[in-house]
Design a protein around this motif. Structure first.
Motif, PDB file in Angstrom:
ATOM      1  N   PHE A  46       0.819  -1.211   0.000  1.00 25.50           N
ATOM      2  CA  PHE A  46       0.000   0.000   0.000  1.00 25.50           C
ATOM      3  C   PHE A  46       0.854   1.263   0.000  1.00 25.50           C
ATOM      4  CE2 PHE A  46      -3.317  -2.941   1.383  1.00 25.50           C
ATOM      5  CZ  PHE A  46      -4.392  -2.498   0.622  1.00 25.50           C
ATOM      6  N   GLY A  47       1.950   1.247   0.748  1.00 27.74           N
ATOM      7  CA  GLY A  47       2.796   2.429   0.834  1.00 27.74           C
ATOM      8  C   GLY A  47       3.896   2.488  -0.207  1.00 27.74           C
ATOM      9  N   GLY A  48       3.986   1.496  -1.049  1.00 29.47           N
ATOM     10  CA  GLY A  48       5.038   1.483  -2.068  1.00 29.47           C
ATOM     11  C   GLY A  48       5.794   0.166  -2.080  1.00 29.47           C
ATOM     12  N   GLU A  49       7.082   0.241  -1.806  1.00 26.73           N
ATOM     13  CA  GLU A  49       7.942  -0.940  -1.914  1.00 26.73           C
ATOM     14  C   GLU A  49       8.128  -1.718  -0.611  1.00 26.73           C
ATOM     15  OE1 GLU A  49       9.325  -2.504  -4.641  1.00 26.73           O
ATOM     16  OE2 GLU A  49       7.870  -1.182  -5.600  1.00 26.73           O
ATOM     17  N   SER A  50       7.682  -1.162   0.509  1.00 29.23           N
ATOM     18  CA  SER A  50       7.865  -1.882   1.774  1.00 29.23           C
ATOM     19  C   SER A  50       6.554  -1.928   2.552  1.00 29.23           C
ATOM     20  CB  SER A  50       8.965  -1.241   2.617  1.00 29.23           C
ATOM     21  OG  SER A  50       8.659   0.105   2.885  1.00 29.23           O
ATOM     22  N   ILE A  51       6.448  -2.907   3.426  1.00 32.94           N
ATOM     23  CA  ILE A  51       5.249  -3.092   4.240  1.00 32.94           C
ATOM     24  C   ILE A  51       5.102  -1.909   5.190  1.00 32.94           C
ATOM     25  CG2 ILE A  51       4.245  -4.464   6.103  1.00 32.94           C
ATOM     26  CD1 ILE A  51       5.221  -6.939   4.755  1.00 32.94           C
ATOM     27  N   GLY A  52       3.876  -1.410   5.256  1.00 30.42           N
ATOM     28  CA  GLY A  52       3.557  -0.314   6.170  1.00 30.42           C
ATOM     29  C   GLY A  52       2.397  -0.689   7.069  1.00 30.42           C
TER      30      GLY A  52
END
Length: 111
Positions: free
Chosen positions: A32-38
């Protein structure tokens, strides 16, 4: 998973409607936030594990990979993340648990 007949069809449609909104938010993203888990990934990440189990136990299909490619990809990415993967309960035990729960719910009188 525990509904029958029209009630089950209505619940499945509502779920697909919600999944369509999530699909739109994930298009072009790994998480959701791009390339890493948020935080949002963690908050809705339960869906990655539970939804396929509920589909199996309830003999229904909600998440069509052709209809929801971004969500399907996100689920795979989420479940393959080492921190998530190492902390999931055994799938076979979850199937048995939810089969029992489904039987309990469906055997209750409706009114």
């Amino acid at each position: 998973m525990c509904s029958l007949g029209e009630e089950k069809e209505k619940a499945a449609k509502l779920t697909v409607d919600a999944v369509e909104k999530i699909e739109g938010e994930l298009k072009g993203k790994r998480f959701f936030g791009g390339e890493s888990i948020g935080y949002l990934d963690i908050a809705v990440g339960w869906m990655s594990y539970w939804l396929p189990i509920w589909e199996e136990v309830g003999s229904m299909k909600i998440l069509d990979p052709l209809q929801f490619p971004a969500l399907t990809s996100w689920m795979r990415n989420f479940l393959e993340h080492p921190v998530i993967k190492e902390n999931l309960p055994p799938r076979d035990k979850m199937i048995i648990y939810f089969q029992k729960r489904s039987q309990e719910f469906s055997s209750r009188p409706r009114g």
